[in-house]
Design a protein around this motif. Sequence first.
Motif, short mmCIF file in Angstrom:
data_model
loop_
_atom_site.label_atom_id
_atom_site.label_comp_id
_atom_site.label_asym_id
_atom_site.label_seq_id
_atom_site.Cartn_x
_atom_site.Cartn_y
_atom_site.Cartn_z
N SER A 1 62.03 -38.43 32.99
CA SER A 1 63.01 -38.61 34.06
C SER A 1 64.29 -39.13 33.44
O SER A 1 64.27 -39.72 32.35
CB SER A 1 62.49 -39.58 35.13
OG SER A 1 62.24 -40.86 34.56
N PRO A 2 65.44 -38.94 34.08
CA PRO A 2 66.69 -39.42 33.49
C PRO A 2 66.67 -40.93 33.25
O PRO A 2 66.16 -41.70 34.06
CB PRO A 2 67.73 -39.04 34.56
CG PRO A 2 67.13 -37.88 35.27
CD PRO A 2 65.66 -38.16 35.31
N ALA A 3 67.22 -41.33 32.11
CA ALA A 3 67.35 -42.75 31.75
C ALA A 3 66.01 -43.48 31.72
O ALA A 3 65.93 -44.65 32.04
CB ALA A 3 68.32 -43.46 32.69
N CYS A 4 64.95 -42.78 31.30
CA CYS A 4 63.62 -43.37 31.36
C CYS A 4 63.30 -44.24 30.15
O CYS A 4 62.31 -44.98 30.16
CB CYS A 4 62.56 -42.28 31.49
SG CYS A 4 62.52 -41.12 30.12
N SER A 5 64.11 -44.17 29.11
CA SER A 5 63.83 -44.97 27.91
C SER A 5 64.96 -45.97 27.68
O SER A 5 65.33 -46.71 28.59
CB SER A 5 63.61 -44.07 26.70
OG SER A 5 63.18 -44.82 25.58
N ALA A 6 65.54 -45.99 26.48
CA ALA A 6 66.55 -47.01 26.16
C ALA A 6 67.74 -46.96 27.11
O ALA A 6 68.32 -48.01 27.41
CB ALA A 6 67.01 -46.84 24.72
N SER A 7 68.09 -45.79 27.59
CA SER A 7 69.25 -45.68 28.47
C SER A 7 69.02 -46.35 29.82
O SER A 7 69.98 -46.68 30.51
CB SER A 7 69.61 -44.21 28.69
OG SER A 7 69.96 -43.61 27.46
N GLY A 8 67.77 -46.56 30.19
CA GLY A 8 67.48 -47.26 31.43
C GLY A 8 67.05 -48.70 31.23
O GLY A 8 66.92 -49.45 32.20
N LYS A 9 66.85 -49.10 29.98
CA LYS A 9 66.32 -50.43 29.71
C LYS A 9 67.19 -51.22 28.74
O LYS A 9 66.81 -52.33 28.33
CB LYS A 9 64.90 -50.31 29.17
CG LYS A 9 63.94 -49.65 30.16
CD LYS A 9 62.56 -49.45 29.57
CE LYS A 9 61.58 -48.89 30.61
NZ LYS A 9 61.95 -47.53 31.06
N ALA A 10 68.35 -50.70 28.39
CA ALA A 10 69.27 -51.41 27.50
C ALA A 10 70.13 -52.38 28.31
O ALA A 10 70.16 -52.35 29.53
CB ALA A 10 70.15 -50.41 26.75
N GLY A 11 70.86 -53.22 27.58
CA GLY A 11 71.67 -54.24 28.25
C GLY A 11 73.03 -53.76 28.71
O GLY A 11 73.55 -54.23 29.72
N ALA B 1 57.07 -42.34 28.97
CA ALA B 1 56.16 -42.86 29.99
C ALA B 1 55.02 -43.67 29.38
O ALA B 1 54.34 -44.42 30.09
CB ALA B 1 55.60 -41.70 30.81
N ASP B 2 54.82 -43.52 28.08
CA ASP B 2 53.72 -44.22 27.39
C ASP B 2 54.17 -45.52 26.74
O ASP B 2 53.39 -46.13 26.00
CB ASP B 2 53.12 -43.30 26.33
CG ASP B 2 52.61 -41.99 26.92
OD1 ASP B 2 51.91 -42.05 27.94
OD2 ASP B 2 52.94 -40.92 26.36
N VAL B 3 55.40 -45.96 26.98
CA VAL B 3 55.91 -47.19 26.38
C VAL B 3 55.62 -48.36 27.32
O VAL B 3 56.00 -48.33 28.50
CB VAL B 3 57.43 -47.09 26.13
CG1 VAL B 3 57.95 -48.38 25.52
CG2 VAL B 3 57.73 -45.90 25.22
N HIS B 4 54.97 -49.39 26.81
CA HIS B 4 54.61 -50.54 27.63
C HIS B 4 54.99 -51.84 26.91
O HIS B 4 54.87 -51.93 25.69
CB HIS B 4 53.11 -50.53 27.94
CG HIS B 4 52.63 -49.27 28.57
ND1 HIS B 4 52.94 -48.93 29.87
CD2 HIS B 4 51.89 -48.24 28.07
CE1 HIS B 4 52.40 -47.76 30.16
NE2 HIS B 4 51.75 -47.32 29.08
#
Length: 387
Positions: A36-46, A280-283
């Motif tokens: 999904s868009p921004a599902c990794s660093a782009s959605g969880k960065a500062g 999706a597998d990053v926890h």
Amino acid sequence: MAAPQVVVVGGGIIGAATAYYLSAKGARPIVVEAVSPACSASGKAGGFLALNWCDGNAVGPLARRSFALHAELAATLGTDCGYRRVRTHSISVKQQGQRGASPAGAAKKRLPSLPEWVDRDNIGQAAVIGTEEDTAQVHPELLTKALLQQAQHAGGSLQLGSVVGLATEGGRVTAARVQDRDSGAERLVPADAIVFAMGAWSSQLAQWLPQLAGFEVSGLKVHSIVLDDAQQQTTPDCLFLAYRGSDGKSLEPEVYPRPAGQVYICGVSEEDVPVPATAADVHPRPEAIATLQDVAASVSQELCRARLLQQQACYLPCTDDGLPVIGRVPGLENAYVATGHSCWGILNAPATGEALSELILDGKANSVSLAAFDPARFARRRAAARS
């Protein structure tokens, strides 16, 4: 003449910015995103932005151009993405349980530059390292999605699926083979050009593109939390900490209040943790989240009492020479890579997207030089090592 169709692999902020600037120049980007868009660093960065913190190396001009573009986007996108100028502080935080014994009034007088919500009796030293002239912030997830939305409004599209292969002919990529996220069905998506903006998953390119000999992008796992600040107790002040916890370990956490009643805190990283199959597998690791909560408690009583809204982890895409990879894939006329921005991906996304759109559609990047970020440097280095 039909608008050129450019497949952009990856729906993070680099892919979104590239799609945005491609669409602004008349191309039709098709963004293919596996989860999904921004599902990794782009959605969880500062989302911290700095004008000149990259000066002195090859990334400096890219960062300066991008800092200006962030302000321009905030004024023109028509969507509130949490952009604002900030004051930035460097602070040493004493070990928990070792608070100073000076009265609060004395501590306040000793550290006049700190915002009111920071507990001064737990601070060793403090200095202002950025002002509203040269530091700012943005909400990365909101910006990523706004850029994608604008690209779609201009004629682009978003497809949820994974690229599982490429069709090539005569030194060109002619199509991407995409497996639909939901149905699993495969289809060919024709491409006049293709951009790989796959973040920490960029190492997958080696199986499709032998032209990228020696190309390596690793993932650094980073944890973060988001705290509730519904009463807006905090101010537009970003904190860079030198922190030693009760276990004696030293960390360099970062604290970013956000304008929408939240506070973002990061700073616990893990090296040599394999990048999983998908975002999706990053926890997050519970111990890392507990450490960040301890950081919050050491900085401010308000943050100590704040409700935990999110606990998360992501992977930052890193290269061994510390430089991003932006440019044309050697040996292919119409294939491009944009990755490896490490902790400065949010800052440098707009200038990366702008320059790539110029390179793809005009044949040359005019807004900023991409020479230092050439993907061919890996093959050159490998050849030099063999000679």
